[in-house]
Design a protein around this motif. Structure first.
Motif, PDB file in Angstrom:
ATOM      1  N   GLY A  75       0.793  -1.229   0.000  1.00 39.96           N
ATOM      2  CA  GLY A  75       0.000   0.000   0.000  1.00 39.96           C
ATOM      3  C   GLY A  75       0.815   1.264   0.000  1.00 39.96           C
ATOM      4  O   GLY A  75       0.353   2.301   0.475  1.00 39.96           O
ATOM      5  N   ASP A  76       2.027   1.222  -0.530  1.00 43.26           N
ATOM      6  CA  ASP A  76       2.880   2.409  -0.628  1.00 43.26           C
ATOM      7  C   ASP A  76       3.204   2.659  -2.100  1.00 43.26           C
ATOM      8  O   ASP A  76       4.314   2.372  -2.561  1.00 43.26           O
ATOM      9  CB  ASP A  76       4.162   2.203   0.182  1.00 43.26           C
ATOM     10  CG  ASP A  76       5.084   3.430   0.156  1.00 43.26           C
ATOM     11  OD1 ASP A  76       4.696   4.468  -0.418  1.00 43.26           O
ATOM     12  OD2 ASP A  76       6.208   3.335   0.695  1.00 43.26           O
ATOM     13  N   LEU A  97       5.008  -0.572 -13.249  1.00 41.99           N
ATOM     14  CA  LEU A  97       4.996   0.878 -13.115  1.00 41.99           C
ATOM     15  C   LEU A  97       3.729   1.478 -13.718  1.00 41.99           C
ATOM     16  O   LEU A  97       3.185   2.455 -13.197  1.00 41.99           O
ATOM     17  CB  LEU A  97       6.239   1.457 -13.801  1.00 41.99           C
ATOM     18  CG  LEU A  97       6.594   2.912 -13.498  1.00 41.99           C
ATOM     19  CD1 LEU A  97       6.814   3.118 -12.014  1.00 41.99           C
ATOM     20  CD2 LEU A  97       7.857   3.298 -14.269  1.00 41.99           C
ATOM     21  N   VAL A  98       3.232   0.883 -14.798  1.00 43.37           N
ATOM     22  CA  VAL A  98       2.009   1.387 -15.435  1.00 43.37           C
ATOM     23  C   VAL A  98       0.864   1.404 -14.423  1.00 43.37           C
ATOM     24  O   VAL A  98       0.196   2.421 -14.231  1.00 43.37           O
ATOM     25  CB  VAL A  98       1.624   0.513 -16.644  1.00 43.37           C
ATOM     26  CG1 VAL A  98       0.332   1.019 -17.285  1.00 43.37           C
ATOM     27  CG2 VAL A  98       2.748   0.482 -17.668  1.00 43.37           C
ATOM     28  N   HIS A  99       0.645   0.268 -13.793  1.00 39.74           N
ATOM     29  CA  HIS A  99      -0.446   0.165 -12.822  1.00 39.74           C
ATOM     30  C   HIS A  99      -0.318   1.186 -11.693  1.00 39.74           C
ATOM     31  O   HIS A  99      -1.277   1.861 -11.332  1.00 39.74           O
ATOM     32  CB  HIS A  99      -0.475  -1.247 -12.257  1.00 39.74           C
ATOM     33  CG  HIS A  99      -1.113  -1.349 -10.910  1.00 39.74           C
ATOM     34  ND1 HIS A  99      -2.404  -0.952 -10.673  1.00 39.74           N
ATOM     35  CD2 HIS A  99      -0.626  -1.771  -9.722  1.00 39.74           C
ATOM     36  CE1 HIS A  99      -2.689  -1.135  -9.408  1.00 39.74           C
ATOM     37  NE2 HIS A  99      -1.629  -1.629  -8.808  1.00 39.74           N
ATOM     38  N   THR A 103      -2.912   4.349 -10.595  1.00 37.76           N
ATOM     39  CA  THR A 103      -3.553   4.521  -9.290  1.00 37.76           C
ATOM     40  C   THR A 103      -3.239   5.881  -8.687  1.00 37.76           C
ATOM     41  O   THR A 103      -4.039   6.422  -7.925  1.00 37.76           O
ATOM     42  CB  THR A 103      -3.124   3.430  -8.294  1.00 37.76           C
ATOM     43  OG1 THR A 103      -1.727   3.538  -8.026  1.00 37.76           O
ATOM     44  CG2 THR A 103      -3.433   2.052  -8.822  1.00 37.76           C
ATOM     45  N   LEU A 104      -2.082   6.443  -9.038  1.00 42.88           N
ATOM     46  CA  LEU A 104      -1.710   7.761  -8.535  1.00 42.88           C
ATOM     47  C   LEU A 104      -2.247   8.890  -9.409  1.00 42.88           C
ATOM     48  O   LEU A 104      -2.013  10.067  -9.120  1.00 42.88           O
ATOM     49  CB  LEU A 104      -0.182   7.875  -8.438  1.00 42.88           C
ATOM     50  CG  LEU A 104       0.474   6.980  -7.376  1.00 42.88           C
ATOM     51  CD1 LEU A 104       1.990   6.985  -7.533  1.00 42.88           C
ATOM     52  CD2 LEU A 104       0.082   7.441  -5.976  1.00 42.88           C
ATOM     53  N   GLY A 105      -2.956   8.543 -10.475  1.00 43.55           N
ATOM     54  CA  GLY A 105      -3.526   9.557 -11.341  1.00 43.55           C
ATOM     55  C   GLY A 105      -2.534  10.216 -12.271  1.00 43.55           C
ATOM     56  O   GLY A 105      -2.849  11.241 -12.885  1.00 43.55           O
ATOM     57  N   ARG A 106      -1.353   9.634 -12.425  1.00 48.30           N
ATOM     58  CA  ARG A 106      -0.317  10.223 -13.295  1.00 48.30           C
ATOM     59  C   ARG A 106      -0.405   9.541 -14.658  1.00 48.30           C
ATOM     60  O   ARG A 106       0.417   8.704 -15.043  1.00 48.30           O
ATOM     61  CB  ARG A 106       1.041  10.062 -12.634  1.00 48.30           C
ATOM     62  CG  ARG A 106       1.163  10.938 -11.380  1.00 48.30           C
ATOM     63  CD  ARG A 106       2.152  10.439 -10.362  1.00 48.30           C
ATOM     64  NE  ARG A 106       3.513  10.375 -10.855  1.00 48.30           N
ATOM     65  CZ  ARG A 106       4.555  10.005 -10.108  1.00 48.30           C
ATOM     66  NH1 ARG A 106       4.339   9.665  -8.833  1.00 48.30           N
ATOM     67  NH2 ARG A 106       5.760   9.963 -10.606  1.00 48.30           N
ATOM     68  N   ARG A 141      -5.495   3.441   0.797  1.00 49.57           N
ATOM     69  CA  ARG A 141      -4.047   3.227   0.824  1.00 49.57           C
ATOM     70  C   ARG A 141      -3.301   4.429   0.239  1.00 49.57           C
ATOM     71  O   ARG A 141      -2.349   4.289  -0.514  1.00 49.57           O
ATOM     72  CB  ARG A 141      -3.679   1.947   0.078  1.00 49.57           C
ATOM     73  CG  ARG A 141      -4.381   0.706   0.600  1.00 49.57           C
ATOM     74  CD  ARG A 141      -3.944  -0.531  -0.176  1.00 49.57           C
ATOM     75  NE  ARG A 141      -4.821  -1.643   0.138  1.00 49.57           N
ATOM     76  CZ  ARG A 141      -5.841  -2.021  -0.622  1.00 49.57           C
ATOM     77  NH1 ARG A 141      -6.086  -1.379  -1.738  1.00 49.57           N
ATOM     78  NH2 ARG A 141      -6.590  -3.029  -0.273  1.00 49.57           N
ATOM     79  N   GLY A 142      -3.795   5.645   0.531  1.00 53.64           N
ATOM     80  CA  GLY A 142      -3.110   6.847   0.089  1.00 53.64           C
ATOM     81  C   GLY A 142      -3.403   7.250  -1.334  1.00 53.64           C
ATOM     82  O   GLY A 142      -2.875   8.248  -1.827  1.00 53.64           O
ATOM     83  N   VAL A 143      -4.293   6.529  -2.029  1.00 59.33           N
ATOM     84  CA  VAL A 143      -4.575   6.820  -3.430  1.00 59.33           C
ATOM     85  C   VAL A 143      -6.005   7.337  -3.554  1.00 59.33           C
ATOM     86  O   VAL A 143      -6.945   6.728  -3.059  1.00 59.33           O
ATOM     87  CB  VAL A 143      -4.401   5.557  -4.295  1.00 59.33           C
ATOM     88  CG1 VAL A 143      -4.690   5.873  -5.751  1.00 59.33           C
ATOM     89  CG2 VAL A 143      -2.979   5.022  -4.144  1.00 59.33           C
TER      90      VAL A 143
END
Length: 591
Positions: free
Chosen positions: A146-147, A172-174, A178-181, A443-445
């Motif tokens: 979850g980081d 890295l794609v996934h 999840t971070l919206g980038r 989880r911070g996302v």
């Protein structure tokens, strides 16, 4: 090899039930295989423990013990032994120790001990920072722990050291999605395909990115490529289910879900995805049964069910017994499913509700409820319990038997009188507005569903031209800041600073002629109060709106305005403006 069903999912609340396609997260590598029989490895470990009992400072012996424990398959003990070897003054060579930590980390990863695995891979990285694999494996473990930010950093370093690591690029794609980038995710996705065009995950992990950026047709094509390369991977069929729901192809979505379950009959995420498709298509009986699999997923905390008292299933006699209904997901879910409390009370039960503190005062006045308790505090005695969203299954609810008499929620008349005084009549219709959901995080996302269900206040500017209307903000949270730049000519009162909880919001809603809201808790509040409510729904509608049909069997006073295309609210607002003009005229308030 770890299962390909090891995935990262969204999302909570009822929105976490209707999820985006699920990317496959590649495991960090092959778990170690025991080269000696377990008994031999255990005997070796016992021998090294005997030596260390006599010479506890022998770094080499701690290292050997760690290796023996790894061979024996005891990851936690191996990590402790190797850490002792690292901390001993006469430390062993860093490269072999780094490799040993990696081997122990893979055992921990295989056992789903993400924290322990991350610790082991972090130690390996510190000993051999030039090893790209150590960074890659750490990234995989951090993602599962979850980081996502830490995982992106670790995978980025792995790719800096070795740009050919296709698995790192795919993972890295996934994470970037999840971070919206999204721009960075797309670049990583294209590189992943170029590095390993035969890897089905390289295509599969592009699917959530394409759906989030409203390219559903292309997402279906990429999902098709992944499925052709790996037709037996249930995750890809589950992804297709989500995409088909997005396009309103509910029968096809159900078929995709059934195929996914054929391939992975014990996979909880797959069963939950099928439940969503069944419920969205109105197949409630089977849908509620599949929905029970939510407890086996990572969405919900199973501690909610750790009561000594039995769970009520619908069959047990409740006359003279106390039944606890408890909230398990979002505020809106509690507001929607407390409608079942009167049915339990009619069977002779005393009904307790465990809910968010923000709902306690309102729940105390709900039909059939004897008492409400803030969830997380001490509970009074009870005989049976049931989570809120299991009530439709317990009552065998189908599309034609939804209990929908309204109102079943009630504001305190004294509170209503206070709010009427704060917003005096001026001859115009009063219309409540909510334009944004809660940007909850998991989880911070931040939830991508919240981005899709919300719209900017500025998008409602055409409503300002409707005469005879005074708007009243019911917006809470970060979205309320948009009031500072409200559309020109839109007269919006903002009384929310005086709102303490949902009981206050309910009292305020009782003073309004109409509530217009995105798909968030306020639509369930207004619907449960029996107030006229218009719900603005995203194209990939929540299952409860049945594919954005205009009426709602859950709320007789609700009208649903669904998007034609994801991300495009212009059509909805145009229909909304026309409907509001007619509403004002019908009420005789047009000037």
């Amino acid at each position: 090899m770890l299962s390909a069903s090891m995935v990262r999912t969204e999302p909570s609340s009822s929105a976490t039930v209707r999820r985006s396609p699920i990317p496959v997260f590649r495991p960090p590598g092959q778990p170690v295989r025991t080269t000696a029989p377990p008994s031999a490895a255990a005997q070796a470990a016992a021998a090294f423990r005997n030596i260390l009992a006599l010479q506890p400072d022998g770094a080499g012996d701690w290292f050997s013990l760690g290796g023996a424990l790894t061979e024996a398959g005891d990851g936690p003990a191996a990590l402790r032994a190797l850490t002792r070897a690292q901390n001993t003054s006469a430390a062993t060579e860093s490269e072999p120790l780094a490799e040993a930590f990696e081997r122990a980390g893979l055992l921990l990863y295989a056992a789903a001990d993400w924290t322990g695995a991350a610790d082991a891979f972090r130690k390996a990285r510190s000993l051999a920072p030039h090893r790209a694999e150590a960074h890659r494996k750490l990234g995989a473990a951090l993602a599962q722990a979850g980081d996502p930010e830490g995982a992106v950093e670790a995978l980025g370093e792995a790719l800096r050291l070795d740009p050919t690591l296709a698995d790192a690029q795919t993972n890295l794609v996934h994470l970037l999605v999840t971070l919206g980038r999204f721009d960075a995710a797309e670049r990583a996705g294209r590189r992943a395909v170029a590095l390993d065009p035969g890897n089905p995950d390289a295509y599969g992990n592009m699917v959530p990115l394409l759906e989030q950026t409203v390219r559903v047709a292309e997402a279906l094509r990429q999902c098709g490529r992944a499925t052709r390369l790996a037709p037996d991977r249930a995750a890809f069929h589950r992804n297709r289910l989500s995409l088909l729901l997005h396009e309103g192809r509910r029968d096809e979505a159900v078929a995709a879900g059934r195929e996914a379950i054929r391939l992975a009959p014990a996979d909880a995420e797959t069963h939950l995805a099928l439940a969503v498709a069944l419920l969205a298509s109105g197949q409630f009986r089977e849908g509620w049964e599949e929905f029970e699999w939510r407890w086996e997923t990572r969405q919900l905390d199973p501690v909610h069910r750790s009561f000594a008292q039995p769970e009520w299933t619908g069959a047990e006699d409740v006359a003279g017994r106390t039944v606890l209904l408890y909230a398990e997901q979002g505020l809106g879910d509690t507001l929607q499913f407390v409608r079942y409390a009167p049915l339990l009370a009619a069977r002779g039960a005393r009904v307790l509700v465990g809910c968010s503190p923000a709902l306690v005062r309102l729940m105390e006045r709900a039909d059939g409820v004897s008492a409400a308790i803030a969830w997380g505090g001490d509970l009074p005695p009870f005989d049976l319990h049931i989570p809120m969203m299991s009530l439709p299954r317990a009552f065998a609810t189908d599309l034609g038997s939804i209990p929908a008499p309204v109102p079943y929620l009630h504001a305190d008349p004294a509170d209503v009188a206070l709010w009427r005084d704060r917003l005096p009549e001026d001859g115009r219709l009063r219309v409540g507005l909510v334009w944004a959901g809660s940007p909850r995080t998991v989880r911070g996302v931040a939830s991508p569903i919240d981005r899709r269900r919300s719209l900017p206040l500025a998008a409602l500017a055409p409503l300002a031209d409707v005469p005879g209307v005074r708007f009243v903000s019911l917006q809470m949270g970060p979205g309320a800041a948009q009031l500072a730049e409200a559309p020109a000519g839109m007269d919006i009162a903002d009384p929310m600073a005086g709102v303490r909880d949902f009981a206050d919001t309910a009292a305020l809603a009782e003073t309004l002629d109409l509530v217009i809201t995105v798909d968030t808790s306020v639509c369930h509040l207004a619907g449960g109060l029996g107030r006229p409510v218009w719900t603005l729904s995203r194209a990939d509608a929540c299952w409860r709106w049945l594919g954005n049909r205009e009426d709602s069997p859950w709320y007789p006073t609700m009208r649903v305005f669904g998007q034609d295309r994801s991300g495009d609210w212009s059509g909805v607002v145009a229909r909304l403006r026309a409907a509001l003009t007619d509403f004002v005229a019908a009420r005789g308030h047009a000037p």
